[in-house]
Write a protein that holds these residues in place. Structure first.
Motif, PDB file in Angstrom:
ATOM      1  N   SER A 157      27.809  51.923  54.261  1.00  0.00           N
ATOM      2  CA  SER A 157      27.298  51.715  55.609  1.00  0.00           C
ATOM      3  C   SER A 157      27.149  53.040  56.340  1.00  0.00           C
ATOM      4  CB  SER A 157      28.245  50.809  56.409  1.00  0.00           C
ATOM      5  OG  SER A 157      27.738  50.576  57.719  1.00  0.00           O
ATOM      6  N   ALA A 158      26.117  53.107  57.151  1.00  0.00           N
ATOM      7  CA  ALA A 158      26.063  54.137  58.186  1.00  0.00           C
ATOM      8  C   ALA A 158      26.810  53.587  59.394  1.00  0.00           C
ATOM      9  CB  ALA A 158      24.612  54.461  58.543  1.00  0.00           C
ATOM     10  N   GLY A 159      27.265  54.475  60.259  1.00  0.00           N
ATOM     11  CA  GLY A 159      28.007  54.020  61.432  1.00  0.00           C
ATOM     12  C   GLY A 159      27.636  54.795  62.670  1.00  0.00           C
ATOM     13  N   ASN A 160      27.837  54.164  63.835  1.00  0.00           N
ATOM     14  CA  ASN A 160      27.641  54.909  65.080  1.00  0.00           C
ATOM     15  C   ASN A 160      28.813  55.869  65.273  1.00  0.00           C
ATOM     16  OD1 ASN A 160      29.712  53.205  65.908  1.00  0.00           O
ATOM     17  ND2 ASN A 160      28.615  52.358  67.658  1.00  0.00           N
ATOM     18  N   GLN A 161      28.844  56.565  66.406  1.00  0.00           N
ATOM     19  CA  GLN A 161      29.822  57.643  66.549  1.00  0.00           C
ATOM     20  C   GLN A 161      31.272  57.171  66.531  1.00  0.00           C
ATOM     21  OE1 GLN A 161      29.966  60.802  66.210  1.00  0.00           O
ATOM     22  NE2 GLN A 161      27.775  60.930  65.814  1.00  0.00           N
ATOM     23  N   ASN A 162      31.534  55.954  66.964  1.00  0.00           N
ATOM     24  CA  ASN A 162      32.914  55.445  66.904  1.00  0.00           C
ATOM     25  C   ASN A 162      33.363  55.184  65.469  1.00  0.00           C
ATOM     26  OD1 ASN A 162      33.466  55.529  69.643  1.00  0.00           O
ATOM     27  ND2 ASN A 162      32.670  53.479  70.013  1.00  0.00           N
ATOM     28  N   ILE A 163      32.415  55.172  64.544  1.00  0.00           N
ATOM     29  CA  ILE A 163      32.714  54.974  63.127  1.00  0.00           C
ATOM     30  C   ILE A 163      32.493  56.268  62.348  1.00  0.00           C
ATOM     31  CG2 ILE A 163      32.055  53.686  61.043  1.00  0.00           C
ATOM     32  CD1 ILE A 163      31.104  51.440  63.000  1.00  0.00           C
ATOM     33  N   PHE A 164      31.357  56.917  62.579  1.00  0.00           N
ATOM     34  CA  PHE A 164      31.026  58.168  61.883  1.00  0.00           C
ATOM     35  C   PHE A 164      31.888  59.338  62.357  1.00  0.00           C
ATOM     36  CE2 PHE A 164      28.252  61.986  61.527  1.00  0.00           C
ATOM     37  CZ  PHE A 164      28.123  62.013  60.137  1.00  0.00           C
ATOM     38  N   LYS A 165      32.213  59.350  63.646  1.00  0.00           N
ATOM     39  CA  LYS A 165      33.140  60.324  64.243  1.00  0.00           C
ATOM     40  C   LYS A 165      32.733  61.775  63.973  1.00  0.00           C
ATOM     41  CE  LYS A 165      36.877  57.035  63.300  1.00  0.00           C
ATOM     42  NZ  LYS A 165      38.114  56.784  62.504  1.00  0.00           N
ATOM     43  N   HIS A 166      31.443  62.056  64.164  1.00  0.00           N
ATOM     44  CA  HIS A 166      30.924  63.416  63.948  1.00  0.00           C
ATOM     45  C   HIS A 166      31.246  63.928  62.548  1.00  0.00           C
ATOM     46  CE1 HIS A 166      29.856  63.707  68.198  1.00  0.00           C
ATOM     47  NE2 HIS A 166      31.050  63.228  68.481  1.00  0.00           N
ATOM     48  N   GLY A 167      31.282  63.036  61.586  1.00  0.00           N
ATOM     49  CA  GLY A 167      31.532  63.405  60.199  1.00  0.00           C
ATOM     50  C   GLY A 167      32.952  63.150  59.738  1.00  0.00           C
ATOM     51  N   GLN A 168      33.903  63.043  60.666  1.00  0.00           N
ATOM     52  CA  GLN A 168      35.293  62.796  60.250  1.00  0.00           C
ATOM     53  C   GLN A 168      35.487  61.396  59.681  1.00  0.00           C
ATOM     54  OE1 GLN A 168      38.102  63.727  63.374  1.00  0.00           O
ATOM     55  NE2 GLN A 168      38.140  65.885  62.786  1.00  0.00           N
ATOM     56  N   GLY A 169      34.570  60.492  59.986  1.00  0.00           N
ATOM     57  CA  GLY A 169      34.671  59.135  59.455  1.00  0.00           C
ATOM     58  C   GLY A 169      34.068  58.977  58.072  1.00  0.00           C
ATOM     59  N   CYS A 170      33.454  60.038  57.549  1.00  0.00           N
ATOM     60  CA  CYS A 170      32.877  59.971  56.205  1.00  0.00           C
ATOM     61  C   CYS A 170      33.957  59.617  55.190  1.00  0.00           C
ATOM     62  CB  CYS A 170      32.252  61.310  55.825  1.00  0.00           C
ATOM     63  SG  CYS A 170      30.721  61.703  56.685  1.00  0.00           S
ATOM     64  N   GLY A 171      33.685  58.612  54.373  1.00  0.00           N
ATOM     65  CA  GLY A 171      34.627  58.204  53.342  1.00  0.00           C
ATOM     66  C   GLY A 171      35.583  57.113  53.763  1.00  0.00           C
ATOM     67  N   ASN A 172      35.655  56.787  55.059  1.00  0.00           N
ATOM     68  CA  ASN A 172      36.517  55.686  55.509  1.00  0.00           C
ATOM     69  C   ASN A 172      36.009  54.353  54.946  1.00  0.00           C
ATOM     70  OD1 ASN A 172      37.236  56.913  58.892  1.00  0.00           O
ATOM     71  ND2 ASN A 172      38.112  57.470  56.924  1.00  0.00           N
ATOM     72  N   CYS A 173      36.919  53.450  54.680  1.00  0.00           N
ATOM     73  CA  CYS A 173      36.566  52.142  54.140  1.00  0.00           C
ATOM     74  C   CYS A 173      36.883  51.041  55.149  1.00  0.00           C
ATOM     75  CB  CYS A 173      37.314  51.873  52.840  1.00  0.00           C
ATOM     76  SG  CYS A 173      36.824  52.972  51.489  1.00  0.00           S
ATOM     77  N   TYR A 174      36.007  50.051  55.199  1.00  0.00           N
ATOM     78  CA  TYR A 174      36.172  48.928  56.121  1.00  0.00           C
ATOM     79  C   TYR A 174      35.898  47.615  55.397  1.00  0.00           C
ATOM     80  CZ  TYR A 174      35.958  52.250  60.032  1.00  0.00           C
ATOM     81  OH  TYR A 174      36.205  53.283  60.904  1.00  0.00           O
ATOM     82  N   GLN A 175      36.668  46.596  55.746  1.00  0.00           N
ATOM     83  CA  GLN A 175      36.304  45.233  55.398  1.00  0.00           C
ATOM     84  C   GLN A 175      35.400  44.710  56.502  1.00  0.00           C
ATOM     85  OE1 GLN A 175      39.815  42.807  54.879  1.00  0.00           O
ATOM     86  NE2 GLN A 175      39.618  42.848  52.656  1.00  0.00           N
ATOM     87  N   VAL A 176      34.283  44.095  56.116  1.00  0.00           N
ATOM     88  CA  VAL A 176      33.382  43.473  57.084  1.00  0.00           C
ATOM     89  C   VAL A 176      33.045  42.072  56.602  1.00  0.00           C
ATOM     90  CG1 VAL A 176      32.400  45.644  57.924  1.00  0.00           C
ATOM     91  CG2 VAL A 176      31.359  44.524  55.951  1.00  0.00           C
ATOM     92  N   LYS A 177      32.861  41.172  57.559  1.00  0.00           N
ATOM     93  CA  LYS A 177      32.486  39.801  57.223  1.00  0.00           C
ATOM     94  C   LYS A 177      31.703  39.206  58.378  1.00  0.00           C
ATOM     95  CE  LYS A 177      36.740  37.643  59.009  1.00  0.00           C
ATOM     96  NZ  LYS A 177      37.867  36.725  58.697  1.00  0.00           N
ATOM     97  N   CYS A 178      30.956  38.152  58.094  1.00  0.00           N
ATOM     98  CA  CYS A 178      30.247  37.443  59.169  1.00  0.00           C
ATOM     99  C   CYS A 178      30.461  35.952  59.027  1.00  0.00           C
ATOM    100  CB  CYS A 178      28.759  37.790  59.172  1.00  0.00           C
ATOM    101  SG  CYS A 178      27.798  37.138  57.778  1.00  0.00           S
ATOM    102  N   THR A 179      30.469  35.269  60.174  1.00  0.00           N
ATOM    103  CA  THR A 179      30.733  33.832  60.196  1.00  0.00           C
ATOM    104  C   THR A 179      29.782  33.065  61.117  1.00  0.00           C
ATOM    105  OG1 THR A 179      32.371  34.141  61.970  1.00  0.00           O
ATOM    106  CG2 THR A 179      33.197  34.139  59.699  1.00  0.00           C
ATOM    107  N   GLU A 180      29.111  33.759  62.034  1.00  0.00           N
ATOM    108  CA  GLU A 180      28.348  33.055  63.066  1.00  0.00           C
ATOM    109  C   GLU A 180      26.993  32.555  62.572  1.00  0.00           C
ATOM    110  OE1 GLU A 180      28.098  35.247  66.707  1.00  0.00           O
ATOM    111  OE2 GLU A 180      30.238  35.739  66.722  1.00  0.00           O
ATOM    112  N   ASN A 181      26.352  33.299  61.679  1.00  0.00           N
ATOM    113  CA  ASN A 181      25.063  32.874  61.144  1.00  0.00           C
ATOM    114  C   ASN A 181      25.291  31.827  60.044  1.00  0.00           C
ATOM    115  OD1 ASN A 181      22.607  33.043  59.268  1.00  0.00           O
ATOM    116  ND2 ASN A 181      21.959  34.356  60.943  1.00  0.00           N
TER     117      ASN A 181
END
Length: 260
Positions: free
Chosen positions: A71-95
């Motif tokens: 995933s690409a991420g906005n700044q709260n996720i990408f963190k000016h490059g410091q977020g590179c390599g971070n892992c997240y669980q993501v899921k969806c339920t509403e659709n």
């Protein structure tokens, strides 16, 4: 009163023995149990692997162990490059096409501009977005374009060692490499290059994304070990003799070391 003092003494001994204490880093650790709301979109081809552009992973994201689940991420996720390599669980339920089952994605790129209109915006590869769907309904979910999801930060787990990809601009006096497949925190806060001769550390500077650089003094020889320290937990590991003395620009060097 006497029993109260005895109780305090027992608690003191137990807490000292087992160290029921947390430093400020532990208190601020991002690995928090429970999902939080975010927004997800997708980019590229419907079954595409996405990009590793802003983190320096390039087309490696299509291959194991990333396998396009990125995933690409906005700044709260990408963190000016410091977020590179971070892992997240993501899921969806509403659709209605959402499976409700979480997948793990690695942050490999930046989602600039309008992605920052939300607090947390994941711009998934087409492949990863489709993995959020029920069986046979990936295209239906992708047709929604933009969905609400839930996310949580999780440790990265790879069945391979940390890999160093030598930058094509490297030469005998200058060494730069990107760092991939980092387990645990997934991120890197500091890097030291440890030459075989002379002994000592060469402290590397972050160039961009996950690429680090350093000048090589005359008379410094490999093989080189690499000492890595993560951002979140300040964990440290040494990839011993990871880069050979006869390294070449553009080559990949795989170590046996990784964070758990």
């Amino acid at each position: 009163m006497f029993n109260y003092l005895i109780t305090l003494a027992i608690l003191f001994v137990v807490s000292t023995k087992y160290c029921f204490c947390m430093d400020s880093q532990s208190l601020n650790n991002s690995f928090v149990s429970g999902f939080s709301p975010a927004v997800a979109t997708w980019y590229g081809s419907p079954n595409g692997a996405g990009s590793g552009g802003a983190c320096g992973f390039a087309n490696d994201v299509a291959n194991p162990p990333y396998n396009g689940l990125i995933s690409a991420g906005n700044q709260n996720i990408f963190k000016h490059g410091q977020g590179c390599g971070n892992c997240y669980q993501v899921k969806c339920t509403e659709n209605p096409a959402c499976s409700g089952f979480p997948i793990v994605v690695t942050v490999t790129d930046e989602c600039p501009g309008t992605c920052n209109n939300e607090a947390f915006h994941f711009d998934l590869s087409g492949k990863a977005f489709g993995y959020l769907a029920k069986l046979g309904q990936a295209d239906k979910l992708r047709n929604a374009g933009r969905i609400n999801i839930q996310y949580q930060r999780v440790p990265c787990k790879y069945n391979t060692g940390i890999t160093f990809k030598i930058d094509t601009g490297s030469n005998a006096n200058y060494l730069a490499f990107s760092i991939e497949f980092v387990g645990g925190d997934g991120d890197i806060g500091s890097v030291e290059l440890l030459p075989s001769k002379p002994k000592g550390s060469l402290y590397m500077q972050k160039s961009w994304g996950c690429t680090w650089k350093v000048g090589i003094p005359v008379g410094t020889n490999g093989p080189y070990s690499v000492k890595l320290t993560t951002i979140e937990s300040r964990s440290t590991i040494i990839a011993t003799n990871a880069i050979p003395g006869n390294w070449s620009p553009g080559k990949y060097y795989h170590s046996a070391a990784n964070f758990s």
